[in-house]
Write a protein that holds these residues in place. Structure first.
Motif, PDB file in Angstrom:
ATOM      1  N   GLU A 172      24.144  23.853   7.112  1.00  0.00           N
ATOM      2  CA  GLU A 172      23.285  23.259   8.133  1.00  0.00           C
ATOM      3  C   GLU A 172      23.507  23.938   9.485  1.00  0.00           C
ATOM      4  OE1 GLU A 172      22.410  18.766   9.921  1.00  0.00           O
ATOM      5  OE2 GLU A 172      23.920  19.059   8.372  1.00  0.00           O
ATOM      6  N   VAL A 173      22.426  23.974  10.280  1.00  0.00           N
ATOM      7  CA  VAL A 173      22.486  24.490  11.640  1.00  0.00           C
ATOM      8  C   VAL A 173      22.021  23.377  12.577  1.00  0.00           C
ATOM      9  CG1 VAL A 173      21.524  26.178  13.257  1.00  0.00           C
ATOM     10  CG2 VAL A 173      22.086  26.875  10.924  1.00  0.00           C
ATOM     11  N   LEU A 174      22.834  23.101  13.593  1.00  0.00           N
ATOM     12  CA  LEU A 174      22.532  22.072  14.583  1.00  0.00           C
ATOM     13  C   LEU A 174      22.468  22.752  15.946  1.00  0.00           C
ATOM     14  CD1 LEU A 174      22.352  19.084  15.573  1.00  0.00           C
ATOM     15  CD2 LEU A 174      24.858  19.088  15.598  1.00  0.00           C
ATOM     16  N   ILE A 175      21.390  22.499  16.682  1.00  0.00           N
ATOM     17  CA  ILE A 175      21.233  23.069  18.016  1.00  0.00           C
ATOM     18  C   ILE A 175      21.293  21.928  19.028  1.00  0.00           C
ATOM     19  CG2 ILE A 175      19.757  24.421  19.555  1.00  0.00           C
ATOM     20  CD1 ILE A 175      18.531  25.708  17.035  1.00  0.00           C
ATOM     21  N   LEU A 176      22.176  22.077  20.017  1.00  0.00           N
ATOM     22  CA  LEU A 176      22.386  21.068  21.057  1.00  0.00           C
ATOM     23  C   LEU A 176      22.079  21.662  22.419  1.00  0.00           C
ATOM     24  CD1 LEU A 176      25.934  19.884  19.879  1.00  0.00           C
ATOM     25  CD2 LEU A 176      23.756  18.793  19.339  1.00  0.00           C
ATOM     26  N   ASN A 177      21.730  20.799  23.375  1.00  0.00           N
ATOM     27  CA  ASN A 177      21.676  21.276  24.758  1.00  0.00           C
ATOM     28  C   ASN A 177      23.099  21.254  25.311  1.00  0.00           C
ATOM     29  OD1 ASN A 177      22.279  18.633  25.717  1.00  0.00           O
ATOM     30  ND2 ASN A 177      20.124  18.133  25.911  1.00  0.00           N
ATOM     31  N   HIS A 178      23.294  21.731  26.520  1.00  0.00           N
ATOM     32  CA  HIS A 178      24.642  21.825  27.075  1.00  0.00           C
ATOM     33  C   HIS A 178      25.253  20.480  27.431  1.00  0.00           C
ATOM     34  CE1 HIS A 178      24.897  26.382  28.047  1.00  0.00           C
ATOM     35  NE2 HIS A 178      24.490  26.151  26.826  1.00  0.00           N
ATOM     36  N   LYS A 179      24.500  19.405  27.325  1.00  0.00           N
ATOM     37  CA  LYS A 179      25.038  18.059  27.530  1.00  0.00           C
ATOM     38  C   LYS A 179      25.353  17.378  26.201  1.00  0.00           C
ATOM     39  CE  LYS A 179      24.452  17.606  32.087  1.00  0.00           C
ATOM     40  NZ  LYS A 179      25.468  17.251  33.043  1.00  0.00           N
ATOM     41  N   GLY A 180      25.166  18.114  25.091  1.00  0.00           N
ATOM     42  CA  GLY A 180      25.464  17.568  23.772  1.00  0.00           C
ATOM     43  C   GLY A 180      24.299  16.871  23.105  1.00  0.00           C
ATOM     44  N   GLY A 181      23.126  16.909  23.704  1.00  0.00           N
ATOM     45  CA  GLY A 181      21.938  16.270  23.110  1.00  0.00           C
ATOM     46  C   GLY A 181      21.352  17.132  22.004  1.00  0.00           C
ATOM     47  N   LYS A 182      20.928  16.475  20.942  1.00  0.00           N
ATOM     48  CA  LYS A 182      20.368  17.186  19.784  1.00  0.00           C
ATOM     49  C   LYS A 182      18.976  17.713  20.101  1.00  0.00           C
ATOM     50  CE  LYS A 182      18.804  16.103  15.138  1.00  0.00           C
ATOM     51  NZ  LYS A 182      18.797  15.078  14.098  1.00  0.00           N
ATOM     52  N   ILE A 183      18.770  18.997  19.831  1.00  0.00           N
ATOM     53  CA  ILE A 183      17.467  19.628  19.988  1.00  0.00           C
ATOM     54  C   ILE A 183      16.830  19.854  18.619  1.00  0.00           C
ATOM     55  CG2 ILE A 183      16.281  21.731  20.745  1.00  0.00           C
ATOM     56  CD1 ILE A 183      18.441  22.052  22.893  1.00  0.00           C
TER      57      ILE A 183
END
Length: 143
Positions: A100-111
């Motif tokens: 799996e690949v998870l992309i987050l913003n720099h505040k830890g929010g899921k994109i």
């Protein structure tokens, strides 16, 4: 034991001012987020505790105190799966798991996140995520 304070006033502070702060706070308990008021020459000066290690800290002679002009953002994330890799981009953080690949913003929010069969490799180029999977497939993700 470390404490980082942000002055909530506009005035230049000399390096030896930290010793004055430590003397005024010695023996007191502080927490991250607290607003501290230190009286100096009859005038109260306010500081925000932007970082404390441990999170609840009793000030002693051994406490390292620093001053900062910025707020400090800190967040801890815990996942159910083992993290295989972390790739940091300009505006994103890519967390790679076994499948799996998870992309987050720099505040830890899921994109974005997606599972991939036979995940082989993940690369990042200018916040474009390239995922090699299923032996002969390439998925391009542009959040």
């Amino acid at each position: 034991m470390k404490l980082i304070l942000k002055p909530l006033f506009e005035a230049p502070l000399t390096p030896d001012f930290i010793d004055v702060i430590k003397a005024k706070l010695k023996g007191k308990e502080v927490r991250e987020g607290d607003i501290l008021e230190i009286a100096l020459l009859g005038k109260p000066l306010k500081f925000k505790v932007v970082y404390a290690e441990p999170k609840v800290l009793r000030i002693t002679d051994l406490t390292v105190i620093e001053l900062s002009e910025k707020e400090i953002f800190s967040i801890g994330l815990e996942f159910e799966k083992e993290i295989k890799d972390v790739i940091i981009g300009e505006d994103i953080i890519v967390v790679v798991f076994e499948d799996e690949v998870l992309i987050l913003n720099h505040k830890g929010g899921k994109i974005f996140n997606q599972k991939f069969e036979k995940l082989k490799e993940v690369r990042l180029a200018k916040d474009i995520v390239l995922v090699v999977h299923d032996e002969n497939k390439l998925t391009i993700i542009q959040p």
